[in-house]
Design a protein around this motif. Structure first.
Motif, PDB file in Angstrom:
ATOM      1  N   ALA A  55      10.966 111.115  46.691  1.00 24.89           N
ATOM      2  CA  ALA A  55      10.140 111.188  45.631  1.00 24.89           C
ATOM      3  C   ALA A  55      11.117 110.693  44.315  1.00 24.89           C
ATOM      4  O   ALA A  55      10.655 109.874  43.765  1.00 24.89           O
ATOM      5  CB  ALA A  55       9.535 112.185  45.523  1.00 24.89           C
ATOM      6  N   ALA A  56      12.434 111.333  44.296  1.00 29.62           N
ATOM      7  CA  ALA A  56      13.442 110.740  43.228  1.00 29.62           C
ATOM      8  C   ALA A  56      13.685 109.418  43.156  1.00 29.62           C
ATOM      9  O   ALA A  56      13.584 108.595  42.158  1.00 29.62           O
ATOM     10  CB  ALA A  56      14.515 111.895  43.587  1.00 29.62           C
ATOM     11  N   VAL A  57      13.865 108.892  44.388  1.00 28.57           N
ATOM     12  CA  VAL A  57      14.476 107.744  44.673  1.00 28.57           C
ATOM     13  C   VAL A  57      13.320 106.553  44.223  1.00 28.57           C
ATOM     14  O   VAL A  57      13.528 105.868  43.451  1.00 28.57           O
ATOM     15  CB  VAL A  57      14.849 107.140  45.947  1.00 28.57           C
ATOM     16  N   GLU A  58      11.964 106.915  44.589  1.00 36.65           N
ATOM     17  CA  GLU A  58      10.885 105.953  44.094  1.00 36.65           C
ATOM     18  C   GLU A  58      10.652 106.206  42.860  1.00 36.65           C
ATOM     19  O   GLU A  58      10.442 105.114  42.351  1.00 36.65           O
ATOM     20  CB  GLU A  58       9.792 106.431  45.138  1.00 36.65           C
ATOM     21  N   THR A  59      10.803 107.370  42.326  1.00 38.74           N
ATOM     22  CA  THR A  59      10.560 107.384  40.825  1.00 38.74           C
ATOM     23  C   THR A  59      11.559 106.651  39.923  1.00 38.74           C
ATOM     24  O   THR A  59      11.197 105.997  38.898  1.00 38.74           O
ATOM     25  CB  THR A  59      10.588 109.045  40.205  1.00 38.74           C
ATOM     26  N   LEU A  69       4.579 115.032  35.903  1.00 36.18           N
ATOM     27  CA  LEU A  69       5.379 115.806  37.149  1.00 36.18           C
ATOM     28  C   LEU A  69       5.209 115.122  38.482  1.00 36.18           C
ATOM     29  O   LEU A  69       4.178 114.499  38.759  1.00 36.18           O
ATOM     30  CB  LEU A  69       4.847 117.070  37.188  1.00 36.18           C
ATOM     31  N   ILE A  70       6.283 115.122  39.257  1.00 38.53           N
ATOM     32  CA  ILE A  70       6.547 113.914  40.352  1.00 38.53           C
ATOM     33  C   ILE A  70       6.836 115.378  41.548  1.00 38.53           C
ATOM     34  O   ILE A  70       7.781 115.893  41.441  1.00 38.53           O
ATOM     35  CB  ILE A  70       7.527 113.198  40.222  1.00 38.53           C
ATOM     36  N   TYR A  71       5.853 115.123  42.630  1.00 41.52           N
ATOM     37  CA  TYR A  71       6.038 116.019  43.834  1.00 41.52           C
ATOM     38  C   TYR A  71       6.213 115.259  44.907  1.00 41.52           C
ATOM     39  O   TYR A  71       5.720 114.023  45.025  1.00 41.52           O
ATOM     40  CB  TYR A  71       4.975 117.079  43.829  1.00 41.52           C
ATOM     41  N   GLY A  72       6.781 115.677  46.128  1.00 42.38           N
ATOM     42  CA  GLY A  72       7.197 114.963  47.067  1.00 42.38           C
ATOM     43  C   GLY A  72       6.252 115.265  48.296  1.00 42.38           C
ATOM     44  O   GLY A  72       6.584 115.199  49.560  1.00 42.38           O
ATOM     45  N   SER A 120       0.148 114.537  36.996  1.00 38.06           N
ATOM     46  CA  SER A 120       1.088 114.561  38.108  1.00 38.06           C
ATOM     47  C   SER A 120       0.845 113.399  39.087  1.00 38.06           C
ATOM     48  O   SER A 120      -0.125 112.948  38.954  1.00 38.06           O
ATOM     49  CB  SER A 120       1.012 115.916  38.918  1.00 38.06           C
ATOM     50  N   GLU A 121       2.112 112.946  39.593  1.00 35.81           N
ATOM     51  CA  GLU A 121       2.165 111.801  40.894  1.00 35.81           C
ATOM     52  C   GLU A 121       2.646 112.199  42.020  1.00 35.81           C
ATOM     53  O   GLU A 121       3.464 113.073  41.978  1.00 35.81           O
ATOM     54  CB  GLU A 121       2.629 110.609  40.017  1.00 35.81           C
ATOM     55  N   TYR A 122       2.164 111.776  43.046  1.00 36.37           N
ATOM     56  CA  TYR A 122       2.579 111.988  44.527  1.00 36.37           C
ATOM     57  C   TYR A 122       3.225 110.607  45.065  1.00 36.37           C
ATOM     58  O   TYR A 122       2.305 110.137  45.981  1.00 36.37           O
ATOM     59  CB  TYR A 122       1.812 112.571  45.038  1.00 36.37           C
ATOM     60  N   PRO A 123       4.312 110.067  44.746  1.00 39.72           N
ATOM     61  CA  PRO A 123       4.423 108.832  45.365  1.00 39.72           C
ATOM     62  C   PRO A 123       4.622 108.542  46.833  1.00 39.72           C
ATOM     63  O   PRO A 123       4.607 107.565  47.659  1.00 39.72           O
ATOM     64  CB  PRO A 123       6.181 108.737  45.009  1.00 39.72           C
ATOM     65  N   LEU A 124       4.622 109.719  47.546  1.00 41.98           N
ATOM     66  CA  LEU A 124       4.508 109.756  48.979  1.00 41.98           C
ATOM     67  C   LEU A 124       3.191 109.858  49.625  1.00 41.98           C
ATOM     68  O   LEU A 124       2.967 109.616  50.806  1.00 41.98           O
ATOM     69  CB  LEU A 124       5.516 110.909  49.709  1.00 41.98           C
ATOM     70  N   ALA A 125       2.154 110.057  48.750  1.00 38.50           N
ATOM     71  CA  ALA A 125       0.728 110.512  49.266  1.00 38.50           C
ATOM     72  C   ALA A 125      -0.253 109.399  48.434  1.00 38.50           C
ATOM     73  O   ALA A 125      -1.093 109.129  49.190  1.00 38.50           O
ATOM     74  CB  ALA A 125       0.503 111.823  49.114  1.00 38.50           C
TER      75      ALA A 125
END
Length: 200
Positions: free
Chosen positions: A16-20, A122-125, A148-153
């Protein structure tokens, strides 16, 4: 807008950090972690966090409990004479992570009641198999005034990275025998040796 990655030290939060960073840029990304005593958090997890941060060329921002170097889940349970409270919240999770997190938000990005922050997201994995957690967390944070965002979901699932090893960073050793890298053991998982080995 700053994008605050809840950077736990686990594989999903690392991706999630890399994607952000890829989506929003390094200067707009904050890696937020809660440091925990090495009695509980494995040194190899700490190594993993540092390597991910170094790869992204970002510092780790810490929101720590005041006595994080000495407090452990078991010592907190002893101090408070309980394991859970309220609606089943774990003492360790609340005092080592949740409470310091909310204090950090209130200090650096406070929100007036009824408003939504225009300063941070806020970003969560959480991944696509945890949609129940995603919706629960999204609603909870919106009530507190944070998007909040959830880049893996979140759909569309367009990702540049599926496994952190693709960029040459090895997973923490704990993944060889556990599904997460939160701590060396967990009362919720029923590991009876946990408190004897790591917390006494």
């Amino acid at each position: 807008m700053k994008y605050v990655v809840c950077f736990s030290g686990g594989h999903s939060s690392a991706i999630a950090a890399v994607e952000t960073v890829l989506r929003y840029g390094r200067k707009n990304t904050i890696l937020l972690n809660h440091d925990i005593s090495n009695k509980v958090e494995d040194e190899d997890v700490k190594r993993f966090k540092e390597e991910v941060a170094d790869y992204l060329d970002l510092p780790i921002t810490y929101a720590n409990r005041e006595n994080f170097q000495t407090d452990t889940p078991l010592s907190l349970c002893r101090q408070l004479k309980m394991i859970r409270f309220g609606a089943g919240s774990s003492i360790c999770t609340y005092y080592l992570k949740t409470e310091p997190f909310h204090k950090w938000l209130q200090e650096y990005y406070p929100v007036k009641k009824g408003e939504i922050s225009r300063e941070i997201t806020l970003i969560y994995g959480f991944d696509a198999n945890e949609l129940h957690r995603v919706e629960r967390r999204r609603r909870h944070l919106l009530c507190q005034g944070y998007r909040s965002e959830y880049p893996l979901a979140d759909k569309p699932l367009i990702r540049c990275l599926n496994d952190i090893r693709e960029i040459g960073i090895e997973l923490p050793e704990i993944y060889k025998f556990a599904k997460h890298a939160n701590c060396k053991g967990c009362l919720k998982a029923g590991k009876q040796h946990w408190y004897m080995v790591y917390c006494l």
